[in-house]
Each structure stands twice: as C-alpha cells, then as structure tokens.
Design a protein around this motif. Sequence first.
Motif, mmCIF file in Angstrom:
data_model
loop_
_atom_site.group_PDB
_atom_site.id
_atom_site.type_symbol
_atom_site.label_atom_id
_atom_site.label_comp_id
_atom_site.label_asym_id
_atom_site.label_seq_id
_atom_site.Cartn_x
_atom_site.Cartn_y
_atom_site.Cartn_z
ATOM 1 N N ASP A 184 0.814 -1.229 0.000
ATOM 2 C CA ASP A 184 0.000 0.000 0.000
ATOM 3 C C ASP A 184 0.845 1.276 0.000
ATOM 4 O O ASP A 184 0.326 2.365 -0.240
ATOM 5 C CB ASP A 184 -0.909 0.035 1.240
ATOM 6 C CG ASP A 184 -1.913 -1.102 1.250
ATOM 7 O OD1 ASP A 184 -2.154 -1.684 0.165
ATOM 8 O OD2 ASP A 184 -2.458 -1.406 2.334
ATOM 9 N N TRP A 185 2.139 1.133 0.305
ATOM 10 C CA TRP A 185 2.983 2.305 0.517
ATOM 11 C C TRP A 185 3.013 3.285 -0.671
ATOM 12 O O TRP A 185 2.931 4.509 -0.457
ATOM 13 C CB TRP A 185 4.388 1.877 0.935
ATOM 14 C CG TRP A 185 5.328 3.013 1.182
ATOM 15 C CD1 TRP A 185 6.501 3.276 0.548
ATOM 16 C CD2 TRP A 185 5.170 4.084 2.150
ATOM 17 N NE1 TRP A 185 7.094 4.409 1.042
ATOM 18 C CE2 TRP A 185 6.293 4.932 2.018
ATOM 19 C CE3 TRP A 185 4.189 4.409 3.092
ATOM 20 C CZ2 TRP A 185 6.472 6.082 2.797
ATOM 21 C CZ3 TRP A 185 4.358 5.550 3.869
ATOM 22 C CH2 TRP A 185 5.484 6.370 3.719
ATOM 23 N N PRO A 186 3.094 2.802 -1.920
ATOM 24 C CA PRO A 186 3.093 3.759 -3.037
ATOM 25 C C PRO A 186 1.878 4.700 -3.031
ATOM 26 O O PRO A 186 1.997 5.859 -3.418
ATOM 27 C CB PRO A 186 3.098 2.856 -4.271
ATOM 28 C CG PRO A 186 3.733 1.592 -3.812
ATOM 29 C CD PRO A 186 3.276 1.408 -2.386
ATOM 30 N N GLN A 187 0.731 4.191 -2.556
ATOM 31 C CA GLN A 187 -0.458 5.044 -2.477
ATOM 32 C C GLN A 187 -0.398 5.971 -1.251
ATOM 33 O O GLN A 187 -0.889 7.094 -1.288
ATOM 34 C CB GLN A 187 -1.743 4.180 -2.361
ATOM 35 C CG GLN A 187 -2.240 3.625 -3.693
ATOM 36 C CD GLN A 187 -1.338 2.512 -4.222
ATOM 37 O OE1 GLN A 187 -1.087 1.529 -3.546
ATOM 38 N NE2 GLN A 187 -0.810 2.674 -5.437
ATOM 39 N N ILE A 188 0.180 5.480 -0.172
ATOM 40 C CA ILE A 188 0.204 6.252 1.074
ATOM 41 C C ILE A 188 1.287 7.337 1.058
ATOM 42 O O ILE A 188 1.078 8.447 1.545
ATOM 43 C CB ILE A 188 0.424 5.299 2.279
ATOM 44 C CG1 ILE A 188 -0.752 4.317 2.391
ATOM 45 C CG2 ILE A 188 0.583 6.076 3.579
ATOM 46 C CD1 ILE A 188 -0.517 3.182 3.369
ATOM 47 N N LYS A 189 2.424 6.986 0.485
ATOM 48 C CA LYS A 189 3.594 7.886 0.505
ATOM 49 C C LYS A 189 3.268 9.345 0.141
ATOM 50 O O LYS A 189 3.679 10.269 0.856
ATOM 51 C CB LYS A 189 4.692 7.317 -0.413
ATOM 52 C CG LYS A 189 6.014 8.064 -0.364
ATOM 53 C CD LYS A 189 7.062 7.354 -1.226
ATOM 54 C CE LYS A 189 8.325 8.200 -1.421
ATOM 55 N NZ LYS A 189 9.113 8.407 -0.204
ATOM 56 N N THR B 61 0.716 11.004 0.587
ATOM 57 C CA THR B 61 -0.121 11.665 1.590
ATOM 58 C C THR B 61 0.674 12.009 2.855
ATOM 59 O O THR B 61 0.161 12.670 3.757
ATOM 60 C CB THR B 61 -1.312 10.770 2.007
ATOM 61 O OG1 THR B 61 -0.815 9.655 2.780
ATOM 62 C CG2 THR B 61 -2.046 10.221 0.785
#
Lengths: 204, 204
Positions: free
Chosen positions: B39-44, B46
Amino acid sequence: MAPAYKLKYFPSKALGEPIRFLMSYGNIEFEDVRLIREDWPQIKPTMPFGQAPVLEFKGITAYQSIAICRYLAKQVKLTGANDLEDWEIDAIVDTVNDLRGRIDEYYYEEDAEAKEKRKKPLFEETLPFYMERIEAIVKKNNGHLAVGKLTWADLHFVGVLDYLNYMIGKNLIADYPSLQAMEKNVLNLPGIKEWVAKRPVTIN
Amino acid sequence: MAPAYKLKYFPSKALGEPIRFLMSYGNIEFEDVRLIREDWPQIKPTMPFGQAPVLEFKGITAYQSIAICRYLAKQVKLTGANDLEDWEIDAIVDTVNDLRGRIDEYYYEEDAEAKEKRKKPLFEETLPFYMERIEAIVKKNNGHLAVGKLTWADLHFVGVLDYLNYMIGKNLIADYPSLQAMEKNVLNLPGIKEWVAKRPVTIN
C-alpha cells in the motif's frame, strides 16, 4: 575579557553559520575561531566524535550543530510558544537537515561514475520534491518555516543555504519566491545584518 | 473510544520503536497502525515529505521521528532539568542518528561493489570509533547516555538498536558492557517491559 562563547569551525559558513547567526541575532559576543585545514588531523581527535563545529562555553564543549542551535534559540527567544510549536520547528529543521544529507551524498561522492548516477535523481526528483513542499510551508506560515512567525528554523535554513547552493552549483531557492522573501527577511534582521556585513568572505 | 494517538509506520521496529517505547513508558494509549508495503506507493504521497513514521494526534500529523520523540519526552518527563541538560540529550541523540545514517549508507547501497567497498571502513573504523565513545559516555553517566539519569536518549537508543543490529548483521553492543546494562535497564522499565512482551514479532 575574552568572549564567553568560542565557536570552533572550518573557514566556512556551512554548519557553523546557523550558530553564528543565532549568536549575532541575540547579541551574544563570540570568538569565531576558524580552524586551518592543515591542523585538522591534530584537532580532530580532540573533538567529541571527531567533528566540528563545537561551541565552548560554561566549561563545556558543545557539539552537534543542530543541538547547539536549539540551545541558543532558547537563550535568544526564537523557539515556539509551547511543546507542539517546538515539535513543528524541530520537524522542519530536521527535514532541511535531511535535504542537506541528500545533497551531501551527491557532493561528497568520490567515485565519478557513482556521482554522475546520483545527479539526475537529486536534481530532477529530490530537490523539487523537498523544495516545493518547503515553499508551500513558508507560504502558509506567513513567510516563515514554522508556527507563523520568526523562529530558529528560519535562521538555520538561511544560515546553511549558501553551503547547499555551493554544493549543488546553483541557487536552491531560485524558483521559490516565499523562500527568497524569507532569506531577505533573515539577512535584514538586526544583528545578522551586521554580522553578514563584517564576516570573512568564504566560498561556502 | 479510539486512542487519541495513532502511529503509522511499517511493520518494523526501526524508527517507529523509540516512539512506541516513549508512549508505552508514559502510559499513552496509541493505535499501532502497521502499513503494508504494497500500500505504501499510495500512502507515501499523503505523508509529509513522503516519509513514515507519523504520529496523528490533536488533529495534526506529526512527522520526523526524533522531533516526535522529543515532543513525547516532554509529555512523559524524560527530558533534562534545564536547557544545558537538554542540549546534552539532543547532542547524543543526533550522534546516534548520525551513526544510523552511516549504517544506512552501507545497508541500503544497491551496487554490490560499492557496498563491499563501504564494508571495511564501516566495520573496522566507523563502528568502533562511535561505539567506544558512546560506551565511555554511558560509563561516565551512571549507566545512561546523558545527564547521569534516565532520559529519552536511552529509550531512543534501545528502541532503534534492533534495527541497527539487523542492518549490520550482528549485535552492535556485544563488546560494550555499559551499553548492555543500559539496554537491560530500559527493557525492564514499567510500560516498556509490557510493550516488548506483547509487540508483534518482526525481523527488524
């Protein structure tokens, strides 16, 4: 009588200049000792963790430039109004220091091929990524890096800026008007203006 | 009711663990959100400056792990007694963080040849240089990293130690008895002992 504060650093602005800015702003008289490169191999082992700058005062040899800045900021009243404001200042100072670390990795890379490989991601990704966010923070904070007013985060950034510019070979804030206004503001502060006018001219 | 503090970090001890230690020590209830790598690519994007850990509380998203630790330390009374003691704590915390940076440079080097080149100076020079000095400081400070008593510098060091050990593939403090005693002391503190017993098992 000799000043109660003695800064020992290289003949550079770099990591010494935020300390010099804070003492100049606060009218803290200091002896500005500039270590000669040839003497450094002899001096290094006498320094805590082998590094400079150090600030000698009250019988101690204070090391770690940002820790020294935070201490001085408390003395010259450039901290936040509460713990949460101080967190906000600390976070942006450490972020600017992280950015410095990324620039260091490039600048001090001795292997030419590895250095070339680091160049594009640094200039095309890392620098814009950090600088756009820092510019937005200054815009939102009334022309400052934190808490909507002048703090030691502003003095730290402007103090270290010439060194960053030197390492990347251009003006880091050329495209960022809020940061340019902040630089002008800090360089015009009483104490700092006089310091900048009289300080030794150095390349970084 | 959900806890007022929400920590977001990877499923690792690493830079999140000193924050978890401080909240556990101070009986601050927190939600321990572990971000899934996928999920990190989407969270980063933000995250402030694209990084974790962050600590969400009082409507803010606090970033920069050491700045968060310093804030928490003030809340749980693990700071110094005055500005000079706080400088001493800050300086050793930043020194430990510098050491982490040196280990990072080696561990995260992707080029096998460059990594091999970094290995010898790291293990034979940098690590002993730092560790001998840090051990001497602890010996002089009544078993602590600063000001002769328990402070957040101790919790920060022990919190991040497993991560450093993981990156160098051995126990960083194996040859340093004062640091081993300090580790034992911190891991036995009320709050931290219970946290360590119940925390998820992770490799670093």
